[in-house]
Scaffold this motif. Sequence first.
Motif, PDB file in Angstrom:
ATOM      1  N   SER A  82     -10.865   0.617  -0.821  1.00 47.41           N
ATOM      2  CA  SER A  82     -11.303   1.909  -0.726  1.00 47.41           C
ATOM      3  C   SER A  82     -10.423   2.998  -0.362  1.00 47.41           C
ATOM      4  CB  SER A  82     -12.617   1.896   0.196  1.00 47.41           C
ATOM      5  OG  SER A  82     -12.312   1.675   1.705  1.00 47.41           O
ATOM      6  N   GLN A  83     -10.533   4.114  -0.634  1.00 45.43           N
ATOM      7  CA  GLN A  83      -9.611   5.180  -0.153  1.00 45.43           C
ATOM      8  C   GLN A  83      -9.641   5.394   1.445  1.00 45.43           C
ATOM      9  OE1 GLN A  83     -10.142   9.099  -1.936  1.00 45.43           O
ATOM     10  NE2 GLN A  83      -9.062  10.223  -0.276  1.00 45.43           N
ATOM     11  N   PRO A  84     -10.464   5.256   2.155  1.00 41.44           N
ATOM     12  CA  PRO A  84     -10.556   5.320   3.750  1.00 41.44           C
ATOM     13  C   PRO A  84      -9.800   4.130   4.156  1.00 41.44           C
ATOM     14  CG  PRO A  84     -12.906   5.850   2.914  1.00 41.44           C
ATOM     15  CD  PRO A  84     -12.075   5.229   1.657  1.00 41.44           C
ATOM     16  N   SER A  85      -9.797   3.116   3.533  1.00 41.07           N
ATOM     17  CA  SER A  85      -9.336   1.709   3.918  1.00 41.07           C
ATOM     18  C   SER A  85      -7.731   1.853   3.774  1.00 41.07           C
ATOM     19  CB  SER A  85      -9.611   0.371   3.287  1.00 41.07           C
ATOM     20  OG  SER A  85     -11.085   0.249   3.885  1.00 41.07           O
ATOM     21  N   LEU A  86      -7.465   2.519   2.527  1.00 37.23           N
ATOM     22  CA  LEU A  86      -5.834   2.743   2.449  1.00 37.23           C
ATOM     23  C   LEU A  86      -5.332   3.730   3.426  1.00 37.23           C
ATOM     24  CD1 LEU A  86      -3.470   2.177   0.854  1.00 37.23           C
ATOM     25  CD2 LEU A  86      -4.110   3.939  -1.100  1.00 37.23           C
ATOM     26  N   THR A  87      -6.187   4.788   3.656  1.00 37.47           N
ATOM     27  CA  THR A  87      -5.538   5.715   4.495  1.00 37.47           C
ATOM     28  C   THR A  87      -5.464   5.472   5.827  1.00 37.47           C
ATOM     29  OG1 THR A  87      -6.742   7.574   3.216  1.00 37.47           O
ATOM     30  CG2 THR A  87      -6.003   7.961   5.480  1.00 37.47           C
ATOM     31  N   ALA A  88      -6.242   4.633   6.326  1.00 33.75           N
ATOM     32  CA  ALA A  88      -6.345   3.849   7.788  1.00 33.75           C
ATOM     33  C   ALA A  88      -4.965   3.002   7.706  1.00 33.75           C
ATOM     34  CB  ALA A  88      -7.560   3.105   7.852  1.00 33.75           C
ATOM     35  N   ALA A  89      -4.698   2.193   6.682  1.00 34.97           N
ATOM     36  CA  ALA A  89      -3.773   1.223   6.528  1.00 34.97           C
ATOM     37  C   ALA A  89      -2.294   1.887   6.927  1.00 34.97           C
ATOM     38  CB  ALA A  89      -3.767   0.366   5.575  1.00 34.97           C
ATOM     39  N   ILE A  90      -2.305   3.045   6.193  1.00 34.44           N
ATOM     40  CA  ILE A  90      -0.917   3.807   6.017  1.00 34.44           C
ATOM     41  C   ILE A  90      -0.883   4.508   7.460  1.00 34.44           C
ATOM     42  CG2 ILE A  90       0.305   5.829   5.102  1.00 34.44           C
ATOM     43  CD1 ILE A  90       0.011   3.597   3.118  1.00 34.44           C
ATOM     44  N   HIS A  91      -2.067   5.040   8.176  1.00 34.97           N
ATOM     45  CA  HIS A  91      -1.676   5.527   9.261  1.00 34.97           C
ATOM     46  C   HIS A  91      -1.502   4.492  10.375  1.00 34.97           C
ATOM     47  CE1 HIS A  91      -3.203   9.923   8.834  1.00 34.97           C
ATOM     48  NE2 HIS A  91      -4.040   9.372   8.321  1.00 34.97           N
ATOM     49  N   GLN A  92      -1.982   3.391  10.235  1.00 39.23           N
ATOM     50  CA  GLN A  92      -1.477   2.228  11.478  1.00 39.23           C
ATOM     51  C   GLN A  92       0.041   1.943  11.068  1.00 39.23           C
ATOM     52  OE1 GLN A  92      -3.469  -1.410  10.659  1.00 39.23           O
ATOM     53  NE2 GLN A  92      -3.127  -2.338  12.574  1.00 39.23           N
ATOM     54  N   LEU A  93       0.448   2.068   9.673  1.00 35.14           N
ATOM     55  CA  LEU A  93       1.888   1.632   9.451  1.00 35.14           C
ATOM     56  C   LEU A  93       2.728   2.787  10.194  1.00 35.14           C
ATOM     57  CD1 LEU A  93       3.991  -0.263   8.320  1.00 35.14           C
ATOM     58  CD2 LEU A  93       3.551   1.204   6.161  1.00 35.14           C
TER      59      LEU A  93
ATOM     60  N   TYR B 112       0.679  -1.275  -0.029  1.00 34.86           N
ATOM     61  CA  TYR B 112       0.125   0.100  -0.135  1.00 34.86           C
ATOM     62  C   TYR B 112       0.707   1.167   0.080  1.00 34.86           C
ATOM     63  CZ  TYR B 112      -4.072  -2.836   1.107  1.00 34.86           C
ATOM     64  OH  TYR B 112      -5.115  -3.911   1.076  1.00 34.86           O
ATOM     65  N   ALA B 113       2.018   1.410   0.729  1.00 37.33           N
ATOM     66  CA  ALA B 113       2.868   2.377   1.092  1.00 37.33           C
ATOM     67  C   ALA B 113       3.628   2.413  -0.397  1.00 37.33           C
ATOM     68  CB  ALA B 113       3.760   2.496   2.246  1.00 37.33           C
ATOM     69  N   GLU B 114       3.977   1.486  -0.810  1.00 34.03           N
ATOM     70  CA  GLU B 114       4.670   1.782  -2.286  1.00 34.03           C
ATOM     71  C   GLU B 114       3.693   2.396  -3.269  1.00 34.03           C
ATOM     72  OE1 GLU B 114       6.237   1.331  -5.841  1.00 34.03           O
ATOM     73  OE2 GLU B 114       4.589  -0.119  -5.605  1.00 34.03           O
ATOM     74  N   ALA B 115       2.541   1.706  -3.326  1.00 36.57           N
ATOM     75  CA  ALA B 115       1.537   2.355  -4.384  1.00 36.57           C
ATOM     76  C   ALA B 115       1.394   3.940  -4.211  1.00 36.57           C
ATOM     77  CB  ALA B 115       0.239   1.488  -4.185  1.00 36.57           C
ATOM     78  N   VAL B 116       1.020   4.251  -2.881  1.00 35.35           N
ATOM     79  CA  VAL B 116       1.100   5.678  -2.514  1.00 35.35           C
ATOM     80  C   VAL B 116       1.958   6.605  -3.061  1.00 35.35           C
ATOM     81  CG1 VAL B 116       0.716   7.491  -0.675  1.00 35.35           C
ATOM     82  CG2 VAL B 116      -0.435   5.120  -0.776  1.00 35.35           C
ATOM     83  N   ALA B 117       3.575   5.646  -2.734  1.00 32.39           N
ATOM     84  CA  ALA B 117       4.355   6.570  -3.115  1.00 32.39           C
ATOM     85  C   ALA B 117       4.694   6.808  -4.711  1.00 32.39           C
ATOM     86  CB  ALA B 117       5.722   5.971  -2.700  1.00 32.39           C
ATOM     87  N   ARG B 118       4.101   5.784  -5.427  1.00 30.54           N
ATOM     88  CA  ARG B 118       4.275   5.878  -6.959  1.00 30.54           C
ATOM     89  C   ARG B 118       3.389   6.849  -7.330  1.00 30.54           C
ATOM     90  NH1 ARG B 118       2.281   1.018  -9.157  1.00 30.54           N
ATOM     91  NH2 ARG B 118       2.992   0.006  -7.518  1.00 30.54           N
ATOM     92  N   HIS B 119       1.953   6.695  -6.747  1.00 31.92           N
ATOM     93  CA  HIS B 119       0.892   7.844  -7.656  1.00 31.92           C
ATOM     94  C   HIS B 119       1.087   8.981  -6.930  1.00 31.92           C
ATOM     95  CE1 HIS B 119      -0.604   4.243 -10.080  1.00 31.92           C
ATOM     96  NE2 HIS B 119      -0.385   3.438  -8.899  1.00 31.92           N
ATOM     97  N   LYS B 120       1.768   9.181  -5.921  1.00 39.17           N
ATOM     98  CA  LYS B 120       1.800  10.565  -5.142  1.00 39.17           C
ATOM     99  C   LYS B 120       0.035  11.008  -4.697  1.00 39.17           C
ATOM    100  CE  LYS B 120       6.073  11.358  -5.279  1.00 39.17           C
ATOM    101  NZ  LYS B 120       6.467  10.261  -6.184  1.00 39.17           N
ATOM    102  N   ASN B 121      -0.718   9.859  -4.898  1.00 37.65           N
ATOM    103  CA  ASN B 121      -2.331  10.240  -4.654  1.00 37.65           C
ATOM    104  C   ASN B 121      -2.941   9.221  -3.921  1.00 37.65           C
ATOM    105  OD1 ASN B 121      -5.116  10.370  -5.761  1.00 37.65           O
ATOM    106  ND2 ASN B 121      -4.515  12.262  -6.038  1.00 37.65           N
ATOM    107  N   ILE B 122      -3.554   9.461  -2.987  1.00 36.02           N
ATOM    108  CA  ILE B 122      -4.168   8.384  -2.269  1.00 36.02           C
ATOM    109  C   ILE B 122      -5.372   7.916  -3.151  1.00 36.02           C
ATOM    110  CG2 ILE B 122      -5.768   7.743  -0.162  1.00 36.02           C
ATOM    111  CD1 ILE B 122      -2.814   8.211   0.833  1.00 36.02           C
ATOM    112  N   SER B 123      -6.176   8.377  -3.645  1.00 34.97           N
ATOM    113  CA  SER B 123      -7.364   7.930  -4.538  1.00 34.97           C
ATOM    114  C   SER B 123      -6.803   7.022  -5.542  1.00 34.97           C
ATOM    115  CB  SER B 123      -8.040   9.079  -5.031  1.00 34.97           C
ATOM    116  OG  SER B 123      -8.724   9.743  -4.132  1.00 34.97           O
ATOM    117  N   LYS B 124      -5.812   7.486  -6.452  1.00 31.23           N
ATOM    118  CA  LYS B 124      -5.200   6.502  -7.593  1.00 31.23           C
ATOM    119  C   LYS B 124      -4.656   5.351  -7.067  1.00 31.23           C
ATOM    120  CE  LYS B 124      -4.275  10.448 -10.826  1.00 31.23           C
ATOM    121  NZ  LYS B 124      -3.351  11.299 -11.393  1.00 31.23           N
ATOM    122  N   ALA B 125      -3.793   5.376  -5.796  1.00 31.58           N
ATOM    123  CA  ALA B 125      -3.267   4.294  -5.283  1.00 31.58           C
ATOM    124  C   ALA B 125      -4.435   3.332  -4.882  1.00 31.58           C
ATOM    125  CB  ALA B 125      -2.585   4.781  -4.006  1.00 31.58           C
TER     126      ALA B 125
END
Length: 298
Positions: free
Chosen positions: A28-39, A8-21
């Motif tokens: 879902s965007q909220p699930s990805l955001t929560a996973a990054i916060h947890q990490l 997940y973190a690598e995908a966000v880094a590659r796209h520079k955008n939570i929605s696209k990642a």
Amino acid sequence: MTLQQLKYAEAVARHKNISKAAEQVFISQPSLTAAIHQLEEEMHITIFSRKNKGVEITSDGQSFLAYARQVLEQADLLEEKFKGKTELTPIFSVSCQHYSFAVNAMVDVIKKFGGATYNFTLRETQTYEIIEDISRLKSEIGILYKDSKNDEVIDKLLKKNDLAFTELFTAKPHVFVSRNNPLSKKESVTVADLEPYPYLVFEQGEHNSFYFSEEPFPAIERKKTICVRDRATLFNLLIGLNGYTVSSGVISKELNGPSIVSVPFDYDEKMRIGYITKKGMQLSRYGTSYIEALKTHI
């Protein structure tokens, strides 16, 4: 920390955008955001800083992601071997001084590993920035040269940033000139021979001292100097103004064309050209392949 969180973190880094990642990893965007916060909470760092138009990777994030990509690559290798998985997205970055062989080596790596998707970066940049990029793990490999003038300063910076220098080859400085320049017919050129012609150099920004210069040259005053940022501009001006620059003598006709030639420079100095890496960091398979390609082209 899980392998999925790293993906997940690598995908966000590659796209520079939570929605696209989120679209790319099918959550879902909220699930990805929560996973990054947890990490981030688990690692006690901030990997991404949130901006209005997306996210930016922090300095700690650059370092974390470099190690995370090593883990992900090893996981990919396991899946390749035991599950036959081939749909990978190679990620690899190099920062270098302006050398054609560095470009040729990247071409080889992309041809070898580039499939339907990939993310490769080649940054021809200033000497100080190369050292910063490797120290922050923004790039895996940096390419620069050392000689008797800059050796002490460069070595101090490498030691300070926990970096290692590995020499690739030693070269006697050469002068690059247009094929139409009278100097191109000489067996070698001296400092006096060069005096009438414009001297082209790569600009080094805030660190514009001879310690960080890409051109090994005596510290003498020159009447005509032109500073540039990129290699194409330098060669265009070199041809258009009948100027010259000083480099290793390794030149690529495929990249630079037949109009540029190199002539030995009668100057008592040697360039030790090599690559820098972060100590303790294992090279990825892309990095290992890149080093082998460099050795082929030099």
